[in-house]
Design a protein around this motif. Structure first.
Motif, PDB file in Angstrom:
ATOM      1  N   LEU A  77     -17.357  -9.363  -7.336  1.00  0.00           N
ATOM      2  CA  LEU A  77     -16.290  -8.813  -8.182  1.00  0.00           C
ATOM      3  C   LEU A  77     -16.043  -7.340  -7.880  1.00  0.00           C
ATOM      4  CD1 LEU A  77     -17.094 -10.470 -11.636  1.00  0.00           C
ATOM      5  CD2 LEU A  77     -15.226 -11.032 -10.060  1.00  0.00           C
ATOM      6  N   PHE A  78     -17.099  -6.571  -7.690  1.00  0.00           N
ATOM      7  CA  PHE A  78     -16.948  -5.157  -7.372  1.00  0.00           C
ATOM      8  C   PHE A  78     -16.289  -4.974  -6.011  1.00  0.00           C
ATOM      9  CE2 PHE A  78     -18.492  -1.000  -5.940  1.00  0.00           C
ATOM     10  CZ  PHE A  78     -18.029  -0.217  -6.985  1.00  0.00           C
ATOM     11  N   ALA A  79     -16.658  -5.810  -5.042  1.00  0.00           N
ATOM     12  CA  ALA A  79     -16.037  -5.733  -3.712  1.00  0.00           C
ATOM     13  C   ALA A  79     -14.543  -6.063  -3.800  1.00  0.00           C
ATOM     14  CB  ALA A  79     -16.735  -6.681  -2.751  1.00  0.00           C
ATOM     15  N   LEU A  80     -14.190  -7.077  -4.573  1.00  0.00           N
ATOM     16  CA  LEU A  80     -12.777  -7.434  -4.729  1.00  0.00           C
ATOM     17  C   LEU A  80     -12.004  -6.322  -5.440  1.00  0.00           C
ATOM     18  CD1 LEU A  80     -13.068 -11.208  -5.676  1.00  0.00           C
ATOM     19  CD2 LEU A  80     -12.166 -10.242  -3.547  1.00  0.00           C
ATOM     20  N   ALA A  81     -12.618  -5.698  -6.451  1.00  0.00           N
ATOM     21  CA  ALA A  81     -11.955  -4.602  -7.148  1.00  0.00           C
ATOM     22  C   ALA A  81     -11.749  -3.415  -6.207  1.00  0.00           C
ATOM     23  CB  ALA A  81     -12.771  -4.182  -8.366  1.00  0.00           C
ATOM     24  N   THR A  82     -12.746  -3.104  -5.404  1.00  0.00           N
ATOM     25  CA  THR A  82     -12.629  -2.011  -4.441  1.00  0.00           C
ATOM     26  C   THR A  82     -11.542  -2.309  -3.417  1.00  0.00           C
ATOM     27  OG1 THR A  82     -14.976  -1.520  -4.721  1.00  0.00           O
ATOM     28  CG2 THR A  82     -13.912  -0.624  -2.767  1.00  0.00           C
ATOM     29  N   TRP A  83     -11.500  -3.539  -2.930  1.00  0.00           N
ATOM     30  CA  TRP A  83     -10.468  -3.940  -1.961  1.00  0.00           C
ATOM     31  C   TRP A  83      -9.079  -3.817  -2.605  1.00  0.00           C
ATOM     32  CZ3 TRP A  83      -7.326  -8.359  -2.465  1.00  0.00           C
ATOM     33  CH2 TRP A  83      -6.473  -8.577  -1.375  1.00  0.00           C
ATOM     34  N   GLY A  84      -8.949  -4.237  -3.871  1.00  0.00           N
ATOM     35  CA  GLY A  84      -7.660  -4.168  -4.552  1.00  0.00           C
ATOM     36  C   GLY A  84      -7.187  -2.733  -4.737  1.00  0.00           C
ATOM     37  N   VAL A  85      -8.072  -1.856  -5.172  1.00  0.00           N
ATOM     38  CA  VAL A  85      -7.708  -0.447  -5.350  1.00  0.00           C
ATOM     39  C   VAL A  85      -7.336   0.170  -4.005  1.00  0.00           C
ATOM     40  CG1 VAL A  85      -8.629   1.817  -5.993  1.00  0.00           C
ATOM     41  CG2 VAL A  85      -9.034  -0.150  -7.462  1.00  0.00           C
ATOM     42  N   ASP A  86      -8.089  -0.144  -2.963  1.00  0.00           N
ATOM     43  CA  ASP A  86      -7.791   0.376  -1.634  1.00  0.00           C
ATOM     44  C   ASP A  86      -6.417  -0.085  -1.150  1.00  0.00           C
ATOM     45  OD1 ASP A  86      -8.554   1.708   0.908  1.00  0.00           O
ATOM     46  OD2 ASP A  86      -8.545  -0.356   1.685  1.00  0.00           O
ATOM     47  N   THR A  87      -6.101  -1.341  -1.377  1.00  0.00           N
ATOM     48  CA  THR A  87      -4.807  -1.885  -0.963  1.00  0.00           C
ATOM     49  C   THR A  87      -3.664  -1.201  -1.725  1.00  0.00           C
ATOM     50  OG1 THR A  87      -5.841  -4.011  -0.475  1.00  0.00           O
ATOM     51  CG2 THR A  87      -3.453  -4.006  -0.765  1.00  0.00           C
ATOM     52  N   VAL A  88      -3.837  -1.025  -3.024  1.00  0.00           N
ATOM     53  CA  VAL A  88      -2.796  -0.385  -3.829  1.00  0.00           C
ATOM     54  C   VAL A  88      -2.584   1.053  -3.364  1.00  0.00           C
ATOM     55  CG1 VAL A  88      -2.259   0.486  -6.153  1.00  0.00           C
ATOM     56  CG2 VAL A  88      -3.063  -1.868  -5.840  1.00  0.00           C
ATOM     57  N   PHE A  89      -3.657   1.813  -3.173  1.00  0.00           N
ATOM     58  CA  PHE A  89      -3.526   3.193  -2.721  1.00  0.00           C
ATOM     59  C   PHE A  89      -2.886   3.277  -1.339  1.00  0.00           C
ATOM     60  CE2 PHE A  89      -6.849   4.670  -5.836  1.00  0.00           C
ATOM     61  CZ  PHE A  89      -5.984   5.478  -6.543  1.00  0.00           C
ATOM     62  N   ALA A  90      -3.229   2.340  -0.445  1.00  0.00           N
ATOM     63  CA  ALA A  90      -2.632   2.344   0.894  1.00  0.00           C
ATOM     64  C   ALA A  90      -1.127   2.116   0.800  1.00  0.00           C
ATOM     65  CB  ALA A  90      -3.288   1.274   1.760  1.00  0.00           C
ATOM     66  N   LYS A  91      -0.710   1.185  -0.049  1.00  0.00           N
ATOM     67  CA  LYS A  91       0.725   0.924  -0.205  1.00  0.00           C
ATOM     68  C   LYS A  91       1.444   2.111  -0.837  1.00  0.00           C
ATOM     69  CE  LYS A  91       0.337  -4.008  -0.178  1.00  0.00           C
ATOM     70  NZ  LYS A  91       1.192  -5.105  -0.023  1.00  0.00           N
ATOM     71  N   VAL A  92       0.821   2.712  -1.851  1.00  0.00           N
ATOM     72  CA  VAL A  92       1.433   3.864  -2.510  1.00  0.00           C
ATOM     73  C   VAL A  92       1.572   5.023  -1.522  1.00  0.00           C
ATOM     74  CG1 VAL A  92       1.050   5.644  -4.274  1.00  0.00           C
ATOM     75  CG2 VAL A  92       0.751   3.225  -4.849  1.00  0.00           C
ATOM     76  N   LEU A  93       0.542   5.282  -0.753  1.00  0.00           N
ATOM     77  CA  LEU A  93       0.616   6.359   0.243  1.00  0.00           C
ATOM     78  C   LEU A  93       1.640   6.042   1.332  1.00  0.00           C
ATOM     79  CD1 LEU A  93      -3.095   7.433   0.670  1.00  0.00           C
ATOM     80  CD2 LEU A  93      -1.234   8.741  -0.341  1.00  0.00           C
ATOM     81  N   GLY A  94       1.734   4.759   1.722  1.00  0.00           N
ATOM     82  CA  GLY A  94       2.757   4.381   2.694  1.00  0.00           C
ATOM     83  C   GLY A  94       4.155   4.643   2.174  1.00  0.00           C
ATOM     84  N   VAL A  95       4.411   4.285   0.938  1.00  0.00           N
ATOM     85  CA  VAL A  95       5.722   4.539   0.335  1.00  0.00           C
ATOM     86  C   VAL A  95       5.966   6.035   0.222  1.00  0.00           C
ATOM     87  CG1 VAL A  95       7.015   4.346  -1.832  1.00  0.00           C
ATOM     88  CG2 VAL A  95       5.836   2.355  -0.912  1.00  0.00           C
ATOM     89  N   PHE A  96       4.973   6.800  -0.157  1.00  0.00           N
ATOM     90  CA  PHE A  96       5.107   8.230  -0.306  1.00  0.00           C
ATOM     91  C   PHE A  96       5.450   8.895   1.038  1.00  0.00           C
ATOM     92  CE2 PHE A  96       3.095  12.481  -0.234  1.00  0.00           C
ATOM     93  CZ  PHE A  96       3.888  13.095  -1.180  1.00  0.00           C
ATOM     94  N   PHE A  97       4.739   8.534   2.097  1.00  0.00           N
ATOM     95  CA  PHE A  97       5.000   9.153   3.397  1.00  0.00           C
ATOM     96  C   PHE A  97       6.329   8.700   3.993  1.00  0.00           C
ATOM     97  CE2 PHE A  97       0.320   9.992   3.497  1.00  0.00           C
ATOM     98  CZ  PHE A  97       0.425  11.374   3.499  1.00  0.00           C
ATOM     99  N   ASN A  98       6.729   7.457   3.719  1.00  0.00           N
ATOM    100  CA  ASN A  98       8.057   7.013   4.163  1.00  0.00           C
ATOM    101  C   ASN A  98       9.127   7.768   3.401  1.00  0.00           C
ATOM    102  OD1 ASN A  98       7.264   5.208   6.118  1.00  0.00           O
ATOM    103  ND2 ASN A  98       7.132   3.487   4.673  1.00  0.00           N
ATOM    104  N   TRP A  99       8.905   8.073   2.141  1.00  0.00           N
ATOM    105  CA  TRP A  99       9.852   8.861   1.348  1.00  0.00           C
ATOM    106  C   TRP A  99       9.942  10.286   1.896  1.00  0.00           C
ATOM    107  CZ3 TRP A  99       8.728  12.930  -2.197  1.00  0.00           C
ATOM    108  CH2 TRP A  99       9.821  13.338  -2.957  1.00  0.00           C
ATOM    109  N   LEU A 100       8.821  10.850   2.341  1.00  0.00           N
ATOM    110  CA  LEU A 100       8.841  12.204   2.915  1.00  0.00           C
ATOM    111  C   LEU A 100       9.598  12.249   4.247  1.00  0.00           C
ATOM    112  CD1 LEU A 100       5.247  13.612   2.289  1.00  0.00           C
ATOM    113  CD2 LEU A 100       7.356  14.305   1.204  1.00  0.00           C
ATOM    114  N   LYS A 101       9.537  11.170   5.024  1.00  0.00           N
ATOM    115  CA  LYS A 101      10.238  11.124   6.322  1.00  0.00           C
ATOM    116  C   LYS A 101      11.751  11.105   6.148  1.00  0.00           C
ATOM    117  CE  LYS A 101       7.386   7.978   8.627  1.00  0.00           C
ATOM    118  NZ  LYS A 101       7.263   6.933   9.626  1.00  0.00           N
ATOM    119  N   ALA A 102      12.194  10.516   5.067  1.00  0.00           N
ATOM    120  CA  ALA A 102      13.631  10.337   4.868  1.00  0.00           C
ATOM    121  C   ALA A 102      14.348  11.608   4.533  1.00  0.00           C
ATOM    122  CB  ALA A 102      13.882   9.339   3.743  1.00  0.00           C
TER     123      ALA A 102
END
Length: 65
Positions: free
Chosen positions: A40-65
């Protein structure tokens, strides 16, 4: 060298005579509990990591525009 051998033999004697060991069924139960929480802890860590990666991807794509 004699002191080391004496220390080890006394440590084993202490483990045999003074330590209260849990029953085998309790050990099995607690092993399952630890395994479930580890997954459960591994799945929670994976989920938080995935969410942060997507948020950072959206943020950096927004900065490029």
């Amino acid at each position: 060298m004699t002191k080391v051998v004496n220390y080890i033999s006394e440590a084993f004697e202490e483990l045999k005579s003074n330590v209260t060991w849990p029953e085998w069924s309790e050990v099995q139960h607690l092993t399952v509990v630890v395994a479930v929480f580890s997954v459960l802890f591994a799945l929670a860590t994976w989920g938080v990591d995935t969410v942060f990666a997507k948020v950072l991807g959206v943020f950096f794509n927004w900065l490029k525009a």
